[in-house]
Write an enzyme that holds these catalytic residues in place. Structure first.
Site, short mmCIF file in Angstrom:
data_model
loop_
_atom_site.label_atom_id
_atom_site.label_comp_id
_atom_site.label_asym_id
_atom_site.label_seq_id
_atom_site.Cartn_x
_atom_site.Cartn_y
_atom_site.Cartn_z
N GLY A 1 5.61 10.80 -5.71
CA GLY A 1 6.05 12.05 -6.34
C GLY A 1 5.38 12.33 -7.68
O GLY A 1 5.79 13.23 -8.41
N ASN B 1 8.99 12.22 4.96
CA ASN B 1 10.29 11.90 4.37
C ASN B 1 10.74 13.10 3.54
O ASN B 1 10.17 13.36 2.49
CB ASN B 1 10.15 10.65 3.49
CG ASN B 1 11.40 10.34 2.69
OD1 ASN B 1 12.49 10.86 2.99
ND2 ASN B 1 11.27 9.50 1.67
N TRP B 2 11.74 13.80 4.06
CA TRP B 2 12.20 15.01 3.36
C TRP B 2 13.07 14.69 2.15
O TRP B 2 13.43 15.60 1.40
CB TRP B 2 12.98 15.90 4.32
CG TRP B 2 12.13 16.69 5.27
CD1 TRP B 2 10.77 16.65 5.39
CD2 TRP B 2 12.58 17.66 6.22
NE1 TRP B 2 10.36 17.53 6.35
CE2 TRP B 2 11.44 18.16 6.88
CE3 TRP B 2 13.84 18.15 6.59
CZ2 TRP B 2 11.52 19.13 7.88
CZ3 TRP B 2 13.93 19.11 7.59
CH2 TRP B 2 12.78 19.60 8.23
N LYS B 3 13.46 13.44 1.99
CA LYS B 3 14.37 13.05 0.90
C LYS B 3 15.58 14.00 0.89
O LYS B 3 16.03 14.42 1.94
CB LYS B 3 13.64 13.06 -0.44
CG LYS B 3 12.32 12.33 -0.41
CD LYS B 3 11.76 12.08 -1.77
CE LYS B 3 10.37 11.52 -1.64
NZ LYS B 3 9.88 10.92 -2.85
N SER C 1 2.07 10.32 -2.84
CA SER C 1 1.29 11.53 -3.10
C SER C 1 0.16 11.76 -2.09
O SER C 1 -0.94 12.18 -2.45
CB SER C 1 0.74 11.52 -4.54
OG SER C 1 1.82 11.51 -5.46
N GLU D 1 13.19 4.60 -3.94
CA GLU D 1 14.28 5.36 -4.59
C GLU D 1 15.63 4.71 -4.29
O GLU D 1 16.54 4.74 -5.13
CB GLU D 1 14.24 6.83 -4.15
CG GLU D 1 13.06 7.56 -4.80
CD GLU D 1 12.49 8.70 -3.99
OE1 GLU D 1 13.15 9.18 -3.04
OE2 GLU D 1 11.36 9.12 -4.31
N HIS E 1 13.33 2.16 0.80
CA HIS E 1 12.52 3.10 0.01
C HIS E 1 12.74 2.80 -1.48
O HIS E 1 13.85 2.43 -1.89
CB HIS E 1 12.94 4.54 0.34
CG HIS E 1 11.99 5.54 -0.23
ND1 HIS E 1 12.03 5.92 -1.54
CD2 HIS E 1 10.96 6.23 0.33
CE1 HIS E 1 11.06 6.81 -1.76
NE2 HIS E 1 10.39 7.01 -0.64
N GLU F 1 4.07 1.64 -0.51
CA GLU F 1 4.30 2.80 -1.37
C GLU F 1 4.35 2.34 -2.83
O GLU F 1 5.43 1.95 -3.32
CB GLU F 1 5.62 3.47 -1.02
CG GLU F 1 5.65 4.01 0.39
CD GLU F 1 6.50 5.27 0.49
OE1 GLU F 1 5.98 6.27 0.96
OE2 GLU F 1 7.66 5.24 0.04
N GLY G 1 6.00 12.33 1.40
CA GLY G 1 7.20 12.97 0.84
C GLY G 1 6.95 14.45 0.65
O GLY G 1 7.01 15.24 1.60
N GLY G 2 6.62 14.84 -0.58
CA GLY G 2 6.48 16.25 -0.95
C GLY G 2 5.68 17.10 0.01
O GLY G 2 6.10 18.20 0.38
C1 PEP Z 1 7.90 9.10 -0.26
O1 PEP Z 1 8.92 9.68 -0.49
O2 PEP Z 1 7.94 8.12 0.48
C2 PEP Z 1 6.64 9.57 -0.85
C3 PEP Z 1 5.55 8.89 -0.64
O3 PEP Z 1 6.68 10.73 -1.61
P1 PEP Z 1 5.44 11.62 -2.14
O4 PEP Z 1 4.52 11.82 -0.95
O5 PEP Z 1 6.06 12.90 -2.59
O6 PEP Z 1 4.77 10.86 -3.23
#
Ligand code: PEP
Length: 251
Positions: free
Chosen positions: A173, A9-11, A213, A97, A95, A167, A234-235
């Site tokens: 993040g 997920n590039w957000k 993460s 966010e 999600h 999640e 994500g990251g």
């Molecule tokens: C996400 O955006 O779904 C996520 C899990 O982010 P991260 O891996 O950066 O915690």
């Protein structure tokens, strides 16, 4: 045997010039991977570029959101038929966010899930508790509610194709990953709830991803857990090398 899924997920990251160079490097690096579904979910405006760049590669493209109506006067929204006609195969729904900053509720999640399935796009439903909810021992209540309402009135036959991502909000993040044991405990609960909703056969088919993460140095242990069928990243998906290492997790 459930086929593993590794989704990035590039957000709201990356500019256009980076997108094509990422796709070229990543597609080359993972061209031999055959045993997992690999998905990248970029911002809307890069979807078509990535669909074209990943044509004839093992990588599929997903959106990060979609609206529940198919068309109409809804300025700024993107619909299922639009995504489908662009070659998008997956969509992230609910999600944390979106729930935290943009007013997403379990009811709107449910509308989006149904719209995705109606348009033959596989939804990746995100569920997870906040730190406060975990500390108040409400994790299972939150997960149960998000599943029961988010997947309300779905037929078992269509539920089979969905993907669920656990999640925990406190792990997204933040660099704090749920331990494999915590993640497995919640994944087992998710499968139990899915079984009560759709029957054990369907629940055994549904892939449940862990997200929060996930990094090259913790993916292997997470993927060894019985009910963890993949990762939503994500990251660490923003860098093609670290995402490649995650895709090549070792069980
Ligand atoms: C996400 O955006 O779904 C996520 C899990 O982010 P991260 O891996 O950066 O915690």
């Amino acid at each position: 045997m459930r086929r593993p899924v590794i989704a990035g997920n590039w957000k709201m990251h990356k500019e256009f010039s980076e997108v094509v160079s990422y796709a070229t490097r990543f597609a080359k690096a993972i061209s031999d991977v055959r045993d997992s579904d690999i998905i990248i979910c970029p911002p809307f405006i890069y979807l078509r570029t990535l669909v074209e760049a990943f044509k004839d590669t093992p990588v599929s493209v997903g959106a990060q959101m979609m609206y529940w109506e198919d068309k109409g006067a809804y300025t700024g929204e993107i619909s299922g038929p639009m995504l489908k006609s662009t070659g998008v195969e997956y969509v992230i729904i609910g999600h944390s966010e979106r729930r935290q900053y943009f007013g997403e509720t379990d009811d709107t999640v449910n509308l989006r899930i149904k719209a995705a399935l109606r348009n033959h796009i596989i939804p990746i439903l995100c569920v997870g508790e906040t730190l406060e909810q975990r500390e108040n021992s409400e994790t299972f209540d939150v997960i149960d509610r998000q599943l029961l309402q988010g997947l309300d009135s779905l037929e078992a036959a269509s539920a089979e194709s969905i993907i669920v991502a656990y999640e925990p909000v406190w792990a997204i993040g933040t660099g704090k990953t749920a331990t494999p044991e915590i993640a497995q405990e919640v994944h087992e609960r998710i499968r139990h709830v899915l079984s009560s909703m759709f029957g054990s056969h369907t629940a055994e088919e549904i892939r449940i991803l862990y997200g929060g993460s996930v990094k090259p140095d913790n993916v292997d242990e997470l993927m060894r857990q019985k009910d963890i069928d993949g990762a939503l990243v994500g990251g660490a998906s923003l860098d093609p090398e670290s995402f490649e290492r995650i895709v090549r997790y070792k069980e």
